[in-house]
Structure formats: structure tokens, C-alpha cells
Design an enzyme around this catalytic site. Structure first.
Site, short mmCIF file in Angstrom:
data_model
loop_
_atom_site.label_atom_id
_atom_site.label_comp_id
_atom_site.label_asym_id
_atom_site.label_seq_id
_atom_site.Cartn_x
_atom_site.Cartn_y
_atom_site.Cartn_z
N SER A 72 12.57 -2.70 9.15
CA SER A 72 12.27 -3.90 8.37
C SER A 72 12.84 -3.77 6.96
CB SER A 72 10.76 -4.14 8.33
OG SER A 72 10.09 -3.00 7.83
N VAL A 75 5.57 0.33 13.73
CA VAL A 75 5.22 1.20 12.61
C VAL A 75 4.69 0.34 11.47
CG1 VAL A 75 6.06 2.89 10.95
CG2 VAL A 75 7.01 2.85 13.28
N GLY A 76 3.44 0.55 11.10
CA GLY A 76 2.86 -0.25 10.04
C GLY A 76 1.65 0.41 9.43
N TYR A 80 13.38 4.92 6.02
CA TYR A 80 13.39 6.00 7.00
C TYR A 80 14.38 7.12 6.72
CZ TYR A 80 10.28 3.00 9.61
OH TYR A 80 9.20 2.23 9.98
N ARG A 87 -0.19 6.40 0.39
CA ARG A 87 -1.19 7.47 0.47
C ARG A 87 -0.81 8.51 1.52
NH1 ARG A 87 -7.07 4.36 0.03
NH2 ARG A 87 -6.45 2.76 -1.47
N PHE A 146 13.42 -3.76 19.11
CA PHE A 146 12.28 -3.27 19.88
C PHE A 146 11.16 -2.89 18.91
CE2 PHE A 146 15.77 -0.25 19.52
CZ PHE A 146 15.19 0.78 18.78
N VAL A 153 0.14 7.95 4.67
CA VAL A 153 -0.18 7.61 6.06
C VAL A 153 1.10 7.54 6.90
CG1 VAL A 153 -1.22 5.89 7.60
CG2 VAL A 153 -2.26 6.37 5.37
N LEU A 154 2.11 6.84 6.39
CA LEU A 154 3.36 6.73 7.14
C LEU A 154 3.97 8.11 7.37
CD1 LEU A 154 5.73 5.18 8.38
CD2 LEU A 154 6.68 4.94 6.09
#
Length: 412
Positions: free
Chosen positions: A119, A83-84, A124, A92, A412, A94-95
Site C-alpha cells: 500500500s 498486513v495491518g 517493507y 509501537r 493478493f 507491532v508490524l
């Protein structure tokens, strides 16, 4: 800004890894050994890409896992990974758009759980993930700390081997598979995943040796293994090396103790650096002085209930439970509402109901307590769970807790 979301195409993998390298602040190229491994494991069907015109600006994927749940059974779980967002496109939406698509897909596929290691822990929670397990790290002063070993530790033989030898790897994986049902959070390893614990990129060693493997055996039977490295250090002419434990599994206390003693007694070293162990690891009860072990817990598995009913019915409970939950879940509205959970050590059932709610909480808190590592009563003390029927909180807290702390063996 118009962002297009679509499944990643195999021809776009080079751009995928370039975007990830930028997203994690290291810049391209992506580490070669890691890229080779992920290319072999990634499933394009489960990989979302975000595009601003012709530019790939965001990535997210999942692995098709099974995870051990309390009671020793296992459930399908999506292992969220890669996830990046490019630094030029942060803040903006995107995530959020990728998380929205990902959870909608998991819902359509009927996968009850999603897992990730974060990270940054704060990211989340707004998508319904709760911290469901912690990991223990420690720096043991082996020059001062003594060990009390379990009976039988002296009877095992130890042998150094090549960790990548096919026969050695197969034996270690067989032992690992025997350990999977024992602890919630353990991941069944699919083909190809046996290489993940062997990741050892030279650029990440920081002066340490390549990975070494030691086996603990009895009459030819493998009882445990440890993979580690040694970082030589000298202080005014005296050796002060570090032993870096990568991963370890043991079938019984004797094997665990024999391996721990070996790691603590290596010549020219005075420190054992323990990484990613369960918070109830037996080493805490074998050492003479935990203060000289610099023990620290860190968040590990972040868990999301994608399907509340299937997830709660898919595990067993330490004590009989019959509670109506009022669940808030704005991000996945199909989970919103009242659910009646009935179950015990033999099985469980979770169904929608119109009955009066007895505990109110968000899906995030339910996720935190799901594997048994976080007390629902502790969450209530923080104001995150509300008891609406006297006694319901104690009943649910007791039922959800497990015999062992949840823990995942690798990221992972």
C-alpha cells in the site's frame, strides 16, 4: 506494551476483518464481497494475529503460491497479505514483530521466496523486500491514437460473454495457465483463485458498468480474453466515455491486437484506462503516439529472498555466471555471508563459501534483481551494489536479466 502474537482462530475472523478495515482507514464494515472471497482463501495456519490484552490490534497472513521465475520454472512463494495495524497501535513495533514471526515461519517451512504488493512502497524495505517488478498504467486518448495491428488480427472473431459463466471462466483459466510459464512473476492459480480477477464490488465502480468479458476466438479456439467496464460520460452533449480494462490475456500478437482494437473502438467512448499491465506490454508498439497514452510505471511486486541459496539455485540465467556474493541481511541472519552462484540457461547451484567476495550487496538489492526486472548495474550506479572483482558486475547483470519484464497479473 506487551503484545501477544499467535495464530488466528477461525472464531476470530469477524474481528480480523474489523481490524483490517480500521488499519486501511475505511472503517468497518469490511467490503462484503471482498470479505466473502478472503474468508474462502485465507489459511489460518499462515495467519498471524497481534493482541493487546483482549483487543486484536494487528494482522498478517500469507498465501501458499508458486511463482514463475526466469527460465520458465516455478518456485514456492509466500504471498504476503492482510498486513495491518490498528491506528491506535502504530509505531509501537507491532508490524516489525509480525514480520519477524512471519519470516521465521517461512524459513522453518523452507519457502524460498515471499511476495507482496505494498500500500506504501517505503514500508517493507527495512524487512529485506526489494521492488522486483513494475506495472504499467496508461490513459489512451482513443479519439486521437491510431493502432497498427499485427497480421491475423482481422481474422479473429469477438464475442461478448458473461465473465462468471462457469464454462467461460474455465476456458479463460485454461488460457491463463498456458501464459503462466511465459513471464517471471506470474502466479499459478490454486483452486478458488479464479475468482480474484473477477472482483467487482458495486461500491468501487464509481459510475462504471459491471464487469464485461469479450473473447477472441478462431474456429472455436480461445485465443484471448479481456475483462473491462464502461463509465459513461458526456461533455456539453457529446459522449466522452471511459473504457476501464481490468485484465487481459492473449496467446499471440493477433489476439492481443484484436482485443486492443475492440477496446479502443467502443461507441460513445474516447479513453481507454489501462491498469496493471507489464511494462513491456505490446500495446506500446501498436499505438501511434505514446505521449497521448499517458504511460506511467508503478512499483508492483515487492520480493524477499527467504532462502538465498534455494532462490538463486531455483532459476536459470541468461548467460553463464560464476560469482561470489557477499550478502548482508540483518533481519534474516541465516542469509548473511558469502554465496557462490554458478549457473547458465540450463540450471544453477548456489552454496556457501569462504572464497573472496566479488560483489557485495544487501538481500534487498538481490531481491530487486532476482526476477530480471532491475539491473544490478543500475543499482551499482546508485551505490547499492559494490563490485569487488573487475568484470563481476557485468557478468552478473547480464546473467540476471530476462527476455520479458516480470509482472504479476493481480494483487493478493
Amino acid at each position: 506494551m506487551s503484545i501477544e502474537l499467535r495464530q488466528l482462530d477461525g472464531s476470530e475472523l469477524d474481528r480480523f476483518f474489523e481490524t483490517l478495515a480500521h488499519a486501511f482507514g475505511q472503517g468497518p464494515p469490511f467490503p462484503a464481497e471482498m470479505e466473502e472471497l478472503w474468508r474462502s482463501l485465507l489459511e489460518l495456519k499462515r495467519t498471524v494475529s497481534a493482541w493487546d490484552g483482549e483487543q486484536l490490534v494487528g494482522t498478517a497472513s500469507t498465501f501458499d503460491f508458486r511463482v514463475t521465475v526466469p527460465g520458465g520454472g516455478s518456485l514456492p512463494a509466500a504471498g504476503v497479505t492482510a498486513v495491518g495495524v490498528r491506528p491506535t497501535h502504530r509505531r509501537r513495533g507491532v508490524l516489525r514483530s509480525m514480520m519477524r514471526r512471519q519470516l521465521d515461519e517461512l524459513h522453518a517451512w523452507g519457502e524460498p521466496l515471499a511476495l507482496l504488493t505494498a500500500s506504501e512502497p517505503e514500508i517493507y524495505g527495512r524487512f529485506g523486500y526489494g521492488v522486483a517488478s513494475e506495472e504499467l498504467t496508461a490513459r489512451i486518448d482513443t479519439s486521437r491514437v491510431r493502432l497498427t495491428l499485427p497480421e491475423g488480427a482481422d481474422e479473429l472473431s469477438l464475442r461478448l460473454v458473461d465473465p462468471r459463466d462457469p464454462e467461460v471462466l474455465a476456458r479463460c483459466e485454461e488460457l491463463y495457465a498456458r501464459r503462466v510459464p511465459v513471464r517471471p512473476g506470474m502466479l499459478e492459480r490454486r483452486p478458488g483463485w479464479q475468482w480474484v480477477p473477477l472482483r467487482d464490488p458495486a461500491e468501487k465502480r464509481d459510475g462504471a458498468s459491471p464487469m464485461i468479458c469479450v473473447l477472441a476466438e478462431s474456429d472455436g479456439e480461445l485465443r484471448g480474453y479481456a475483462r473491462y467496464a464502461v463509465r459513461p460520460r458526456w461533455d456539453t452533449g457529446s459522449p466522452h466515455g471511459q473504457v476501464l480494462l481490468h485484465n487481459m490475456e492473449a496467446l499471440d500478437p493477433a489476439a492481443h491486437g484484436a482485443l486492443l482494437r475492440y477496446l479502443c473502438d467502443l461507441d460513445l467512448t474516447t479513453e481507454l484506462d489501462v491498469r496493471s499491465r507489464p511494462t513491456d506490454d505490446p500495446l506500446l508498439h501498436m499505438v501511434s503516439d505514446t505521449r497521448r497514452c499517458h504511460v506511467r510505471p508503478l512499483d508492483q511486486l515487492h520480493l524477499r529472498l527467504v532462502e538465498v541459496d534455494a532462490a538463486l539455485a531455483g532459476r536459470t540465467y541468461a548467460a553463464p555466471v560464476d560469482v561470489v556474493f557477499e550478502v548482508a541481511d540483518a533481519f534474516c541472519p541465516w542469509n548473511e555471508g558469502r554465496w557462490r552462484l554458478t549457473g547458465d540457461a540450463h540450471g544453477a547451484r548456489c552454496v556457501r563459501t569462504d572464497e573472496t567476495p566479488e560483489l557485495a550487496l544487501s538481500v534487498r538489492e538481490l531481491a530487486s534483481g532476482y526476477l530480471g526486472g532491475t539491473s544490478l548495474s543500475a543499482l551499482a550506479d546508485a551505490g547499492l551494489v559494490r563490485e569487488l572483482r573487475s568484470g563481476a558486475l557485468a557478468e552478473a547483470t547480464t546473467a540476471f536479466r530476462g527476455a520479458l519484464a516480470p509482472w504479476a497479473p493481480h494483487g493478493f
